[in-house]
Motif scaffolding. Structure first.
Motif, PDB file in Angstrom:
ATOM      1  N   LEU A 257      -1.392  20.213  -6.369  1.00 31.32           N
ATOM      2  CA  LEU A 257      -1.702  19.130  -5.448  1.00 31.32           C
ATOM      3  C   LEU A 257      -1.818  19.665  -4.024  1.00 31.32           C
ATOM      4  O   LEU A 257      -1.191  20.664  -3.669  1.00 31.32           O
ATOM      5  N   PRO A 258      -2.603  18.995  -3.186  1.00 28.68           N
ATOM      6  CA  PRO A 258      -2.730  19.449  -1.802  1.00 28.68           C
ATOM      7  C   PRO A 258      -1.442  19.215  -1.026  1.00 28.68           C
ATOM      8  O   PRO A 258      -0.624  18.361  -1.399  1.00 28.68           O
ATOM      9  N   PRO A 259      -1.228  19.957   0.067  1.00 26.62           N
ATOM     10  CA  PRO A 259      -0.023  19.741   0.872  1.00 26.62           C
ATOM     11  C   PRO A 259       0.026  18.309   1.397  1.00 26.62           C
ATOM     12  O   PRO A 259      -0.987  17.779   1.868  1.00 26.62           O
ATOM     13  N   PRO A 260       1.163  17.635   1.318  1.00 29.39           N
ATOM     14  CA  PRO A 260       1.258  16.269   1.849  1.00 29.39           C
ATOM     15  C   PRO A 260       1.034  16.248   3.365  1.00 29.39           C
ATOM     16  O   PRO A 260       1.382  17.198   4.071  1.00 29.39           O
ATOM     17  N   ALA A 261       0.443  15.147   3.840  1.00 30.59           N
ATOM     18  CA  ALA A 261       0.297  14.962   5.282  1.00 30.59           C
ATOM     19  C   ALA A 261       1.677  14.761   5.903  1.00 30.59           C
ATOM     20  O   ALA A 261       2.572  14.179   5.292  1.00 30.59           O
ATOM     21  N   ARG A 262       1.847  15.242   7.139  1.00 30.94           N
ATOM     22  CA  ARG A 262       3.140  15.162   7.824  1.00 30.94           C
ATOM     23  C   ARG A 262       3.061  14.201   9.003  1.00 30.94           C
ATOM     24  O   ARG A 262       2.020  14.024   9.632  1.00 30.94           O
ATOM     25  N   GLY A 263       4.211  13.591   9.322  1.00 32.26           N
ATOM     26  CA  GLY A 263       4.312  12.708  10.475  1.00 32.26           C
ATOM     27  C   GLY A 263       5.752  12.579  10.906  1.00 32.26           C
ATOM     28  O   GLY A 263       6.662  13.103  10.256  1.00 32.26           O
ATOM     29  N   VAL A 264       5.976  11.876  12.028  1.00 35.27           N
ATOM     30  CA  VAL A 264       7.322  11.656  12.558  1.00 35.27           C
ATOM     31  C   VAL A 264       7.548  10.152  12.663  1.00 35.27           C
ATOM     32  O   VAL A 264       6.766   9.442  13.311  1.00 35.27           O
ATOM     33  N   ARG A 265       8.619   9.665  12.038  1.00 35.71           N
ATOM     34  CA  ARG A 265       8.945   8.248  12.076  1.00 35.71           C
ATOM     35  C   ARG A 265       9.447   7.842  13.460  1.00 35.71           C
ATOM     36  O   ARG A 265       9.789   8.695  14.283  1.00 35.71           O
ATOM     37  N   ASN A 266       9.525   6.529  13.697  1.00 30.82           N
ATOM     38  CA  ASN A 266       9.972   6.065  15.015  1.00 30.82           C
ATOM     39  C   ASN A 266      11.445   6.353  15.272  1.00 30.82           C
ATOM     40  O   ASN A 266      11.915   6.235  16.397  1.00 30.82           O
ATOM     41  N   ASN A 267      12.194   6.757  14.228  1.00 31.30           N
ATOM     42  CA  ASN A 267      13.591   7.164  14.433  1.00 31.30           C
ATOM     43  C   ASN A 267      13.743   8.677  14.565  1.00 31.30           C
ATOM     44  O   ASN A 267      14.855   9.195  14.607  1.00 31.30           O
ATOM     45  N   GLY A 268      12.620   9.382  14.624  1.00 31.62           N
ATOM     46  CA  GLY A 268      12.640  10.821  14.812  1.00 31.62           C
ATOM     47  C   GLY A 268      12.630  11.642  13.536  1.00 31.62           C
ATOM     48  O   GLY A 268      12.503  12.875  13.585  1.00 31.62           O
ATOM     49  N   GLU A 269      12.783  10.997  12.388  1.00 30.37           N
ATOM     50  CA  GLU A 269      12.777  11.722  11.119  1.00 30.37           C
ATOM     51  C   GLU A 269      11.380  12.213  10.760  1.00 30.37           C
ATOM     52  O   GLU A 269      10.383  11.534  11.009  1.00 30.37           O
TER      53      GLU A 269
ATOM     54  N   PHE B 111       0.800  -1.216   0.000  1.00 31.21           N
ATOM     55  CA  PHE B 111       0.000   0.000   0.000  1.00 31.21           C
ATOM     56  C   PHE B 111       0.838   1.273   0.000  1.00 31.21           C
ATOM     57  O   PHE B 111       0.324   2.342  -0.306  1.00 31.21           O
ATOM     58  N   GLN B 112       2.125   1.196   0.352  1.00 31.01           N
ATOM     59  CA  GLN B 112       2.934   2.413   0.415  1.00 31.01           C
ATOM     60  C   GLN B 112       4.350   2.173  -0.091  1.00 31.01           C
ATOM     61  O   GLN B 112       4.954   1.130   0.175  1.00 31.01           O
ATOM     62  N   ALA B 113       4.852   3.157  -0.836  1.00 27.30           N
ATOM     63  CA  ALA B 113       6.269   3.226  -1.188  1.00 27.30           C
ATOM     64  C   ALA B 113       6.822   4.506  -0.566  1.00 27.30           C
ATOM     65  O   ALA B 113       6.254   5.587  -0.747  1.00 27.30           O
ATOM     66  N   LEU B 114       7.910   4.375   0.182  1.00 21.81           N
ATOM     67  CA  LEU B 114       8.532   5.507   0.871  1.00 21.81           C
ATOM     68  C   LEU B 114       9.850   5.815   0.184  1.00 21.81           C
ATOM     69  O   LEU B 114      10.723   4.948   0.069  1.00 21.81           O
ATOM     70  N   TYR B 115       9.995   7.061  -0.270  1.00 22.20           N
ATOM     71  CA  TYR B 115      11.179   7.467  -1.022  1.00 22.20           C
ATOM     72  C   TYR B 115      12.009   8.451  -0.218  1.00 22.20           C
ATOM     73  O   TYR B 115      11.473   9.293   0.510  1.00 22.20           O
ATOM     74  N   ARG B 116      13.326   8.355  -0.399  1.00 21.99           N
ATOM     75  CA  ARG B 116      14.234   9.308   0.240  1.00 21.99           C
ATOM     76  C   ARG B 116      14.513  10.433  -0.736  1.00 21.99           C
ATOM     77  O   ARG B 116      14.878  10.209  -1.888  1.00 21.99           O
ATOM     78  N   THR B 117      14.327  11.664  -0.244  1.00 17.12           N
ATOM     79  CA  THR B 117      14.513  12.860  -1.045  1.00 17.12           C
ATOM     80  C   THR B 117      15.617  13.730  -0.452  1.00 17.12           C
ATOM     81  O   THR B 117      15.881  13.674   0.750  1.00 17.12           O
ATOM     82  N   ARG B 118      16.233  14.520  -1.309  1.00 21.07           N
ATOM     83  CA  ARG B 118      17.251  15.457  -0.838  1.00 21.07           C
ATOM     84  C   ARG B 118      16.631  16.678  -0.186  1.00 21.07           C
ATOM     85  O   ARG B 118      17.319  17.421   0.506  1.00 21.07           O
ATOM     86  N   SER B 119      15.315  16.892  -0.387  1.00 28.19           N
ATOM     87  CA  SER B 119      14.656  18.059   0.212  1.00 28.19           C
ATOM     88  C   SER B 119      13.150  17.858   0.233  1.00 28.19           C
ATOM     89  O   SER B 119      12.497  17.919  -0.819  1.00 28.19           O
ATOM     90  N   MET B 120      12.591  17.613   1.423  1.00 30.79           N
ATOM     91  CA  MET B 120      11.141  17.491   1.521  1.00 30.79           C
ATOM     92  C   MET B 120      10.470  18.822   1.228  1.00 30.79           C
ATOM     93  O   MET B 120       9.381  18.867   0.658  1.00 30.79           O
ATOM     94  N   GLY B 121      11.132  19.913   1.619  1.00 32.42           N
ATOM     95  CA  GLY B 121      10.554  21.221   1.336  1.00 32.42           C
ATOM     96  C   GLY B 121      10.410  21.471  -0.149  1.00 32.42           C
ATOM     97  O   GLY B 121       9.372  21.959  -0.621  1.00 32.42           O
ATOM     98  N   ALA B 122      11.449  21.124  -0.916  1.00 31.13           N
ATOM     99  CA  ALA B 122      11.385  21.302  -2.363  1.00 31.13           C
ATOM    100  C   ALA B 122      10.308  20.409  -2.973  1.00 31.13           C
ATOM    101  O   ALA B 122       9.586  20.832  -3.889  1.00 31.13           O
ATOM    102  N   ALA B 123      10.196  19.187  -2.465  1.00 34.29           N
ATOM    103  CA  ALA B 123       9.169  18.284  -2.972  1.00 34.29           C
ATOM    104  C   ALA B 123       7.779  18.837  -2.708  1.00 34.29           C
ATOM    105  O   ALA B 123       6.916  18.845  -3.595  1.00 34.29           O
ATOM    106  N   ALA B 124       7.540  19.317  -1.485  1.00 32.52           N
ATOM    107  CA  ALA B 124       6.228  19.860  -1.140  1.00 32.52           C
ATOM    108  C   ALA B 124       5.910  21.096  -1.969  1.00 32.52           C
ATOM    109  O   ALA B 124       4.773  21.282  -2.431  1.00 32.52           O
ATOM    110  N   ARG B 125       6.904  21.966  -2.173  1.00 33.50           N
ATOM    111  CA  ARG B 125       6.665  23.179  -2.972  1.00 33.50           C
ATOM    112  C   ARG B 125       6.317  22.828  -4.413  1.00 33.50           C
ATOM    113  O   ARG B 125       5.409  23.424  -5.006  1.00 33.50           O
ATOM    114  N   TRP B 126       7.037  21.868  -4.983  1.00 35.98           N
ATOM    115  CA  TRP B 126       6.753  21.464  -6.356  1.00 35.98           C
ATOM    116  C   TRP B 126       5.317  20.975  -6.476  1.00 35.98           C
ATOM    117  O   TRP B 126       4.591  21.356  -7.407  1.00 35.98           O
ATOM    118  N   MET B 127       4.890  20.133  -5.545  1.00 37.44           N
ATOM    119  CA  MET B 127       3.541  19.580  -5.611  1.00 37.44           C
ATOM    120  C   MET B 127       2.483  20.666  -5.472  1.00 37.44           C
ATOM    121  O   MET B 127       1.498  20.698  -6.213  1.00 37.44           O
TER     122      MET B 127
END
Length: 295
Positions: A262-274, A241-257
């Protein structure tokens, strides 16, 4: 041995619409070509060493005539009608004949190795070998060994990598189950790997058993609270159900979308703090597409 996740297969009702939508998400994605005799065609977004595939039916009559039970395209039209999304996670092998023999030694029901090919719109022929699991082990994975080297496969698209969203690699793919402990034990037998320890996923709100395949994680998960995994399990039942990609800049990705409607992506915090963010099924033709990386 299985060395990495080669790609995820995302099934869409219309390939041109899928290319347009994933372009809005910041992927350099291009028509890949047709699968001879199968009635399907695809589009490809290449990362550093893995890729994303969008798959759609190109010729309904040819697809219907190709229906051989147990092949990866069986039931594709029903899957798309039910909402589409990630149908298979494809694992790369460096010696597929040996891996098939080893799986059979572990009593895994798996096909013989067969040859596959695809001709790109520019006329380049890409070749590979593949194997699929049989009906006794109906897992949403299959196996590939490329005949065409990666350097040549990168030439199939005008721009390989360098995505506007900053993505450069797949981080992890998630498969939801209603019994992740039992499911992960089965995956361990199929893959010939130890069953991982359970960890808590705080973005997808799930117990997770994550197999590490080279640089990539294959997560078998079970929801413990409302969230993406619970939503996927309720809507579609067990499966990717999900593919998780590593990006050099989440901010740049969100701005492009956002700049592409596109609507702003939902945000969360992973169990490693990222920090992580998610695009949801209404905007991705049925998948959760995640991004993780620096702002």
């Amino acid at each position: 041995m299985f060395t990495r996740i080669d790609h995820v297969m995302i099934c869409v009702p219309d390939l041109a619409a899928g290319i347009a939508q994933y372009g809005k998400m910041g992927f350099n994605i291009y028509a890949g070509g047709a699968h001879p005799g199968r009635g399907t065609h695809n589009a490809i977004a290449i990362n550093d060493e893995d890729y994303m595939e969008l798959l759609a039916v190109r010729d309904a009559a040819e697809y219907a005539a190709s229906g051989k039970p147990g092949t990866w395209n069986t039931g594709l039209t029903d899957f798309i009608k039910a909402g589409g999304g990630i149908r298979y996670v494809v694992l790369q092998s460096d010696d597929l004949a040996a891996d098939v023999a080893a799986m059979r030694g572990r009593s895994v029901d798996v096909s013989d190795v067969t040859a596959g090919s695809r001709r790109t719109p520019s006329g380049q022929e890409l070749q590979w070998m593949s194997a699929t699991l049989g009906p006794k082990n109906p897992l949403p994975i299959f196996f590939i060994q490329h005949v065409t080297p990666m350097a040549e496969r990168r030439k199939q698209v005008p721009v390989a990598g360098k995505h506007p969203n900053g993505v450069y690699t797949l981080e992890r793919t998630y498969i939801v189950s209603d019994n992740a402990n039992a499911a992960s034990a089965l995956y361990a037998r199929v893959l010939g790997l130890p069953q991982p320890k359970m960890v808590k996923g705080t973005v997808i709100m799930s117990d997770m058993y994550v197999f590490q395949l080279g640089p990539h994680g294959l997560g078998i998960v079970q929801p413990y609270a409302a969230g993406p995994a619970a939503d996927a399990l309720e809507r579609r039942g067990p499966g990717p159900f999900q593919a998780l990609y590593r990006t050099r800049s989440m901010g740049a990705a969100a701005r492009w979308m956002q700049e592409h409607g596109l609507p702003p992506p939902a945000r969360g915090v992973r169990n490693n703090g990222e920090q992580a963010m998610l695009m949801t099924p209404p905007d991705t033709f049925g998948a959760y597409i995640g991004f993780v990386g620096p702002e």
